[in-house]
Design a protein around this motif. Structure first.
Motif, PDB file in Angstrom:
ATOM      1  N   PHE A 689      57.731  62.989  85.351  1.00 21.95           N
ATOM      2  CA  PHE A 689      56.600  63.106  84.787  1.00 21.95           C
ATOM      3  C   PHE A 689      55.395  63.015  85.973  1.00 21.95           C
ATOM      4  N   ALA A 690      55.625  63.174  86.879  1.00 19.67           N
ATOM      5  CA  ALA A 690      54.559  62.838  88.144  1.00 19.67           C
ATOM      6  C   ALA A 690      53.617  63.992  88.167  1.00 19.67           C
ATOM      7  N   SER A 691      52.438  63.934  88.684  1.00 26.51           N
ATOM      8  CA  SER A 691      51.572  64.952  89.218  1.00 26.51           C
ATOM      9  C   SER A 691      51.727  65.151  90.608  1.00 26.51           C
ATOM     10  N   TYR A 692      51.216  66.290  91.087  1.00 24.55           N
ATOM     11  CA  TYR A 692      51.365  66.418  92.508  1.00 24.55           C
ATOM     12  C   TYR A 692      50.125  67.017  93.073  1.00 24.55           C
ATOM     13  N   ALA A 693      50.046  66.556  94.431  1.00 23.73           N
ATOM     14  CA  ALA A 693      48.586  66.884  94.941  1.00 23.73           C
ATOM     15  C   ALA A 693      49.023  67.334  96.463  1.00 23.73           C
ATOM     16  N   VAL A 694      48.804  68.435  96.887  1.00 28.48           N
ATOM     17  CA  VAL A 694      48.595  68.894  98.452  1.00 28.48           C
ATOM     18  C   VAL A 694      47.237  68.750  98.661  1.00 28.48           C
ATOM     19  N   ILE A 695      47.131  67.984 100.164  1.00 28.74           N
ATOM     20  CA  ILE A 695      45.715  67.607 100.259  1.00 28.74           C
ATOM     21  C   ILE A 695      45.807  67.720 101.618  1.00 28.74           C
ATOM     22  N   SER A 696      44.448  67.871 102.132  1.00 31.26           N
ATOM     23  CA  SER A 696      44.067  67.832 103.705  1.00 31.26           C
ATOM     24  C   SER A 696      42.578  67.283 103.677  1.00 31.26           C
ATOM     25  N   ALA A 697      41.988  67.200 104.646  1.00 38.23           N
ATOM     26  CA  ALA A 697      40.695  66.707 104.559  1.00 38.23           C
ATOM     27  C   ALA A 697      39.807  67.160 103.726  1.00 38.23           C
ATOM     28  N   ASP A 698      39.640  68.517 103.951  1.00 38.11           N
ATOM     29  CA  ASP A 698      38.810  69.409 102.814  1.00 38.11           C
ATOM     30  C   ASP A 698      39.434  70.351 101.879  1.00 38.11           C
ATOM     31  N   TYR A 699      40.707  69.835 101.673  1.00 38.90           N
ATOM     32  CA  TYR A 699      41.427  70.699 100.770  1.00 38.90           C
ATOM     33  C   TYR A 699      42.178  69.819  99.599  1.00 38.90           C
ATOM     34  N   LEU A 700      42.313  70.540  98.302  1.00 35.87           N
ATOM     35  CA  LEU A 700      43.215  70.125  97.331  1.00 35.87           C
ATOM     36  C   LEU A 700      43.759  71.037  96.420  1.00 35.87           C
ATOM     37  N   HIS A 701      45.139  70.812  96.214  1.00 37.43           N
ATOM     38  CA  HIS A 701      45.807  71.790  95.255  1.00 37.43           C
ATOM     39  C   HIS A 701      46.501  70.656  94.399  1.00 37.43           C
ATOM     40  N   PHE A 702      45.896  70.555  93.291  1.00 39.46           N
ATOM     41  CA  PHE A 702      46.337  69.356  92.282  1.00 39.46           C
ATOM     42  C   PHE A 702      47.146  69.935  91.096  1.00 39.46           C
ATOM     43  N   ASN A 703      48.362  69.550  90.951  1.00 37.66           N
ATOM     44  CA  ASN A 703      48.934  69.906  89.555  1.00 37.66           C
ATOM     45  C   ASN A 703      49.301  68.683  88.903  1.00 37.66           C
ATOM     46  N   ILE A 704      48.149  68.589  87.864  1.00 39.08           N
ATOM     47  CA  ILE A 704      48.187  67.509  86.903  1.00 39.08           C
ATOM     48  C   ILE A 704      48.982  67.692  85.628  1.00 39.08           C
ATOM     49  N   ARG A 705      50.007  66.632  85.491  1.00 37.46           N
ATOM     50  CA  ARG A 705      50.536  66.479  84.218  1.00 37.46           C
ATOM     51  C   ARG A 705      49.959  65.886  83.148  1.00 37.46           C
ATOM     52  N   PHE A 706      49.098  66.272  82.119  1.00 38.26           N
ATOM     53  CA  PHE A 706      48.565  65.333  81.113  1.00 38.26           C
ATOM     54  C   PHE A 706      49.746  65.805  79.915  1.00 38.26           C
ATOM     55  N   GLY A 707      50.833  65.260  80.091  1.00 42.27           N
ATOM     56  CA  GLY A 707      51.861  65.301  78.842  1.00 42.27           C
ATOM     57  C   GLY A 707      52.222  66.545  78.506  1.00 42.27           C
ATOM     58  N   TYR A 708      51.815  67.030  77.453  1.00 38.84           N
ATOM     59  CA  TYR A 708      52.188  68.518  76.902  1.00 38.84           C
ATOM     60  C   TYR A 708      51.222  69.692  77.603  1.00 38.84           C
ATOM     61  N   HIS A 709      50.164  69.211  78.291  1.00 42.25           N
ATOM     62  CA  HIS A 709      49.393  70.192  78.804  1.00 42.25           C
ATOM     63  C   HIS A 709      49.362  70.060  80.236  1.00 42.25           C
ATOM     64  N   PHE A 710      49.068  70.946  81.060  1.00 33.59           N
ATOM     65  CA  PHE A 710      49.123  71.028  82.551  1.00 33.59           C
ATOM     66  C   PHE A 710      47.816  71.573  83.139  1.00 33.59           C
ATOM     67  N   THR A 711      47.293  71.267  84.170  1.00 34.13           N
ATOM     68  CA  THR A 711      46.317  71.483  84.918  1.00 34.13           C
ATOM     69  C   THR A 711      46.415  71.824  86.479  1.00 34.13           C
ATOM     70  N   ILE A 712      45.951  72.851  86.878  1.00 33.41           N
ATOM     71  CA  ILE A 712      45.918  73.197  88.385  1.00 33.41           C
ATOM     72  C   ILE A 712      44.507  73.149  88.753  1.00 33.41           C
ATOM     73  N   VAL A 713      44.240  72.314  89.800  1.00 37.65           N
ATOM     74  CA  VAL A 713      42.810  72.416  90.387  1.00 37.65           C
ATOM     75  C   VAL A 713      43.075  72.788  91.694  1.00 37.65           C
ATOM     76  N   ASP A 714      42.409  73.944  92.359  1.00 35.33           N
ATOM     77  CA  ASP A 714      42.484  74.244  93.651  1.00 35.33           C
ATOM     78  C   ASP A 714      41.317  74.091  94.230  1.00 35.33           C
ATOM     79  N   VAL A 715      40.879  73.606  95.395  1.00 35.39           N
ATOM     80  CA  VAL A 715      39.658  73.333  95.849  1.00 35.39           C
ATOM     81  C   VAL A 715      39.506  73.472  97.297  1.00 35.39           C
ATOM     82  N   LEU A 716      38.452  74.012  97.849  1.00 32.76           N
ATOM     83  CA  LEU A 716      38.367  73.982  99.364  1.00 32.76           C
ATOM     84  C   LEU A 716      36.980  73.517  99.534  1.00 32.76           C
ATOM     85  N   CYS A 717      36.680  72.409  99.973  1.00 34.70           N
ATOM     86  CA  CYS A 717      35.321  71.736 100.166  1.00 34.70           C
ATOM     87  C   CYS A 717      34.980  71.212 101.477  1.00 34.70           C
TER      88      CYS A 717
END
Length: 822
Positions: A689-717
């Motif tokens: 049931f976990a969510s997964y985040a690939v991170i660096s100092a200025d980067y995020l790729h976040f695969n978020i599990r909100f139960g029956y729905h799924f969210t991906i956030v991909d950010v360079l900051c």
């Protein structure tokens, strides 16, 4: 969403220790790319089912083929990551693929002779002859009705023509490209289809059959007649009228019958015919063309008889409507003239009660005779109201040219509000060609080219009302025409599509100012200034579920349902898959599990559990500078040690004090289900049931599990604003499609205020925010986190567009919790 950022930052430096891990990583990249494409296709399938959009079945079949290949790609990618572990997935994919293709397949075709049938031997059971020819044959045989002599060319002739010239695959490919809501696509594809038909050779067997059919007809009537060559396609003149959509060619001699026949086949692919057929949910092979050849009638007058009214209210009056004009009836049915009109009372002997004409074209007795024949025809077709085309020759003989069931509007008419004071009436007493009530801005049409620029929801004001206007009928709210009548082909089509149409409005082009809002009351023949809400509230179109909807609904049972909602459940296995969606979900879960862990939480290479302050189970994969302090194996990562700027900004919003994570807003049977639907893992130690985040100092790729729905956030900051971006992908949920789309509308409303560009496809949303400075991007990520936290259960809460708009405003006023109570 592009995954280039993930694959750029998640580079070989973290998997350098071996080729095997590198290959697993490459397989995961492929799988995630297929996963995104699959969800996009599923969202588009849902739109086809629920949003009223229509596509040719050739396009749907092509769409499914691509989708199925992408699902197969996910299975192959998972197999590359864990060879042989889930080999039975291919069998389930093959099964769902077969069932879906079977449901979407065209009907079987027959192209063997005979190709020509005299009208005398045709029966209603003949499946290779269209209704136009069959109905006339029945009338002649059972009632002795006078019809022009002739013969019909069967659909086996059409299929043989296509097979002989090897055109089916080309037609299928072109139809798969067609978008009927794009006028340029409609024109381009239609032009190509018509061209290949016109260039095709008529098979010698058909040429010979046509000649023999004509010669037999010549012997039968003892003259060499000129003939009318008319369409009589399958599904024409039935539940769908196809009124005026196919060609009729008149005054054809023996030498021209072959060319005329080919031209009728080509008219099957005119822009208006394509639009009409696909809008009605019919496939190309379902409307195979049979053709009717009849002796020309030298008509001194022609017309159309409706054996009852065209609305349910009108029908109760027991009136018959007779429209007529001098000569051939083409101008009448094409909406180019205002015909004479007779109204008769139904009865054993119809009674003429009203007529509108300057100089009578026929006698009153003749009008009564036509009406009496109409009632006989109606009786022959199980008392179904009839739409009858007729002609009278110079010897005053009456010929019946066509008889089909009259398309009566199904619009639900309610009592007009007692008072409409304050709403100025612009026009009264118009002919109601198609009932219904609609409002829109006036758009005047003076030429064919003007059709290209009609804004959605406009009220079309035109001189004529030709049948080819069907190409824009999905873009207009109502039609007002100077010429035409309820007996025109376009009026029939307007009733089928539920579009109000008032005809015979003298000087209509000058009466209405362009771009002014008007309300058209097609029930009472009135036009009001402005938008008359009390009237609009009275007008409801009944929902109609036809074959298109039923076929798609059955096909989607093997595509979109999701049974595998619990990754820790006993059924979460290849054998538990009941749809393509289940296979997609299974592959995605197992691929991430394979990449991030060897099977137990915290023991995978570099995958560490976050010690979180909200009940969201997150595993972090640091690709460089994302975690500020070394963490021992199997220990959780304290939130304060995570130094990834985009992760901390998004988490700040997710964990905002006003975003509630532990409320119990619904009285569901199992609290675990509540928690799962809200994104709260019911089993804290379950990696599934976990969510997964690939991170660096200025980067995020976040695969978020909100139960029956799924969210991906991909950010360079980072410091380079030109390279910075935030991309969001949001899909799924535990509610029905309507409520899922309401949540998508809520998210869109908020994201657009945050200056994201948003693309919606059913219950799938993709948004992008490019090129912001670091500080501003962090602010946006904070708000995005609040939005994701606030919306996690909103598919269970929202019930209307009005509520969506209200919640968008509430969010911007600082409300981040939307339960049923609050």
């Amino acid at each position: 969403m592009q995954l280039n950022s993930l694959f750029k930052h998640w580079s070989y430096r973290i998997i350098a220790p071996g080729t095997l891990l590198r290959e697993k990583y490459e397989a995961l990249k492929r799988l995630l790319s297929f996963d995104i494409s699959c969800h996009e296709e599923m969202a588009e399938f849902q739109e086809l089912l629920h949003d009223g959009h229509r596509e040719d079945f050739a396009r749907i079949r092509k769409r499914f083929t691509l989708f199925s290949e992408q699902v197969a790609g996910m299975i192959d990618s998972l197999d590359a990551m864990d060879p042989g572990t889930y080999s039975s997935l291919k069998n389930y994919h093959k099964k769902f693929d077969f069932y879906t293709r079977f449901l979407l397949a065209p009907p079987a075709i027959e192209f063997a002779p005979p190709f020509v049938f005299p009208l005398e031997i045709i029966s209603l059971e003949d499946k290779q002859i269209g209704n136009k020819a069959k109905h006339l044959a029945l009338l002649k045989k059972n009632l002795g009705t006078t019809i022009p002599d002739g013969f019909a060319i069967s659909t086996s002739g059409y299929h043989y023509f296509i097979e002989y010239n090897d055109l089916r695959s080309t037609i299928e490919e072109l139809l798969a490209e067609l978008d009927i809501n794009s006028s340029s696509s409609l024109k381009r594809i239609s032009k190509q289809l018509i061209e290949i038909i016109r260039k095709a050779e008529i098979p010698p067997d058909i040429e010979e059959a046509l000649s023999t059919g004509y010669d037999t007809l010549k012997q039968q009537i003892n003259i060499a007649p000129k003939v009318a060559v008319r369409s009589s396609a399958i599904n024409e003149d039935g539940d769908c009228s196809f009124a005026g959509q196919y060609k009729t060619i008149l005054n054809v001699e023996r030498s021209g019958i072959g060319a005329a026949y080919r031209e009728i086949l080509a008219s099957k692919y005119s822009p208006e015919s394509l639009f009409y057929r696909i809008s009605q949910g019919l496939g190309d092979e379902e409307t195979a063309m049979s053709v009717l050849v009849q002796v020309m009638v030298a008509a001194k007058s022609s017309g159309v008889l409706y054996t009852t009214g065209v609305t349910q209210k009108d029908k109760e009056l027991d009136h018959m409507h007779l429209h007529l004009t001098r000569g051939l009836g083409e101008q009448l049915v094409s909406g180019a003239v205002n015909p004479d009109c007779y109204i008769l009372k139904r009865g054993t002997t119809p009674v003429l009660i009203e007529k509108e004409c300057t100089v009578p074209i026929i006698t009153d007795d003749k009008a009564v005779e036509i009406a009496a024949v109409g009632l006989q025809i109606e009786k022959a077709f199980a008392a179904a109201p009839q739409d009858i085309e007729w002609a009278i020759d110079s010897a005053d003989n009456l010929f019946i040219l066509q008889a089909r069931e009259l398309h009566i509007s199904t619009t639900i008419e309610k009592e007009v509000p007692a008072s409409l004071d304050g709403y100025p009436v612009l026009l009264d007493g118009c002919e109601c060609a198609s009932p219904g009530i609609a409002a829109g801005v006036v758009c005047r049409v003076n030429s064919e080219n003007d059709l290209e620029n009609i804004p959605p929801g406009a009220v079309l004001v035109t001189r004529d009302s030709p049948p080819h206007f069907v190409k824009v009928i999905n873009r207009v709210a109502a039609i007002l025409a100077e010429r035409g009548s309820r007996a025109s082909h376009f009026a029939t089509v307007a009733r089928e599509f539920g579009v109000p149409f008032l005809a015979g409005i003298e000087g209509a082009q000058q009466l209405f100012d362009a771009e002014k809002m008007v309300t058209v009351d097609g029930n009472s023949g009135m036009v009001y200034q402005g938008q008359v809400d009390p009237l609009l509230e009275q007008n409801k179109k009944p929902s109609q579920i036809g074959p298109y909807h039923r076929i798609l609904e059955e096909a989607l049972k093997f595509i979109t349902p999701l049974e595998l909602t619990d990754p820790a459940g006993d059924n979460f296995s290849p054998e538990g898959c009941r749809s393509m969606h289940d296979i997609i979900r299974f592959c995605h879960e197992k691929a991430l599990l394979s990449m991030f862990t060897t099977g137990k939480p915290g023991t995978g290479r570099g995958a560490l559990r976050l010690s979180a302050d909200i009940p969201l189970d997150v595993f972090l994969f640091d690709v460089g500078g994302g975690i500020g302090a070394e963490v021992k194996k199997n220990q959780s990562v304290p939130l304060k040690t995570v130094v990834s700027a985009p992760f901390q900004a998004l988490w700040k919003g997710l964990s905002h004090r006003d975003v509630q994570w532990k409320q119990k807003p619904f009285d569901w049977d199992a609290y675990d289900k509540i928690e799962l639907a809200g994104g709260v893992p019911p089993k804290k130690d379950s990696f599934a049931f976990a969510s997964y985040a690939v991170i660096s100092a200025d980067y995020l790729h976040f695969n978020i599990r909100f139960g029956y729905h799924f969210t991906i956030v991909d950010v360079l900051c980072g410091e380079n604003s030109a390279e910075n971006h935030c991309m969001l992908r949001f899909a799924g949920g535990g509610a029905d499609f309507e409520h899922l789309t309401l949540r998508i509308d809520f998210l869109t409303g908020v994201l657009e205020r945050l200056e994201f560009s948003v693309v919606k496809k059913g219950d799938l949303l993709e948004a992008k925010l490019p090129g912001l400075k670091k500080d501003l991007m962090i602010e946006k990520l904070d708000m995005l986190g609040r939005l994701l936290g606030a919306s996690k259960l909103m598919d269970m809460v929202l019930d209307s567009e009005e509520m969506v708009a209200s919640c968008v405003e509430d969010f911007y006023n600082g409300r981040y919790s939307f339960s049923q109570e609050g």
